[in-house]
Motif scaffolding. Structure first.
Motif, short mmCIF file in Angstrom:
data_model
loop_
_atom_site.label_atom_id
_atom_site.label_comp_id
_atom_site.label_asym_id
_atom_site.label_seq_id
_atom_site.Cartn_x
_atom_site.Cartn_y
_atom_site.Cartn_z
N GLU A 108 0.78 -1.16 -0.08
CA GLU A 108 -0.18 0.03 0.08
C GLU A 108 0.86 1.29 0.14
O GLU A 108 0.61 2.05 -0.58
CB GLU A 108 -0.98 -0.02 1.28
N VAL A 117 3.63 -0.17 4.37
CA VAL A 117 2.24 -0.85 4.94
C VAL A 117 2.01 -1.58 3.83
O VAL A 117 1.80 -1.35 2.62
CB VAL A 117 1.52 0.31 5.13
N ALA A 119 -1.32 -4.47 2.97
CA ALA A 119 -2.67 -5.19 3.14
C ALA A 119 -2.54 -6.52 2.78
O ALA A 119 -2.11 -7.14 1.76
CB ALA A 119 -3.74 -4.41 2.12
N ASN A 136 -3.41 -5.10 8.27
CA ASN A 136 -2.63 -4.23 7.59
C ASN A 136 -1.20 -4.39 8.43
O ASN A 136 -1.52 -4.19 9.56
CB ASN A 136 -3.12 -2.69 7.60
#
Length: 153
Positions: A108, A117, A119, A136
Motif C-alpha cells: 500500500e 504498509v 494489506a 494491515n
C-alpha cells in the motif's frame, strides 16, 4: 511472469522460524506465498497453530516480497522488522494442522525511509479460497539492518 525463486533465496528465516513454504507469485506490488500448517512447530497447540500466528505468516509474506525485489538486483534477502498490525481479524481460532494456506500481501505504501504498509490476507488453500484472516501490516526495512540493530543496543 516473474521468476519464482526458492523460498530460502528470498527470506532470511531458517529452521523452525521459516513458516512459509513457497512463493507462488509476485510482482512489483504484491506477493502470494503458500504454507502447509505443520503438526510440529514451536507454536503448535492441541489442534493446530493459534490464529495470532497469522500475523507472522503475513510478515513473512512481506519478507518474501522484499526478497524477490532484492533478487532482481542480485542482492541477498534484506532483514526487516515487523512494526505492528492494524485491524487483524481472523475467522478461525486455530489454523488446523495439515491445512493449506495461501497468504497474500499487497504493498500500500513503501517510503524511501524503509517504512511500509501492506494489506494482507490469508486464504484457505482449498478450491474455494475462502478468506480466513485480514490485516494491515507495518514494516521497517533499514538500509543497513545490522548497523541499525547495533546503534539501537
Amino acid at each position: 511472469m516473474a521468476a519464482i525463486f526458492d523460498i530460502e533465496d528470498v527470506i532470511p528465516h531458517r529452521g523452525t522460524m521459516l513458516l512459509v513454504d513457497r512463493v507462488i507469485d509476485w510482482s512489483d506490488d504484491a506477493v502470494t506465498v503458500e504454507l502447509r500448517v505443520p503438526a510440529e512447530s514451536p507454536f503448535h497447540v492441541e489442534d493446530g497453530v493459534p490464529a495470532w500466528v497469522g500475523v507472522e505468516y503475513m510478515a513473512q509474506a512481506v519478507a518474501c516480497w522484499a526478497g524477490c525485489q532484492a533478487r532482481l538486483q542480485d542482492l541477498p534477502p534484506p532483514i526487516g522488522f515487523l512494526l505492528g498490525t492494524r485491524r487483524y481479524e481472523c475467522s478461525v481460532p486455530v489454523f488446523a494442522s495439515g491445512s493449506l494456506l495461501r497468504v497474500e500481501a499487497r504493498r500500500e505504501l513503501m517510503g524511501d525511509n524503509g517504512l511500509g504498509v501492506f494489506a494482507c490476507r490469508i486464504l484457505a488453500g482449498d478450491d474455494r479460497g475462502r478468506e480466513i484472516a485480514t490485516a494491515n501490516v507495518s514494516v521497517f526495512e533499514p538500509p543497513d539492518a545490522l548497523a541499525y540493530m547495533e546503534s539501537e543496543s
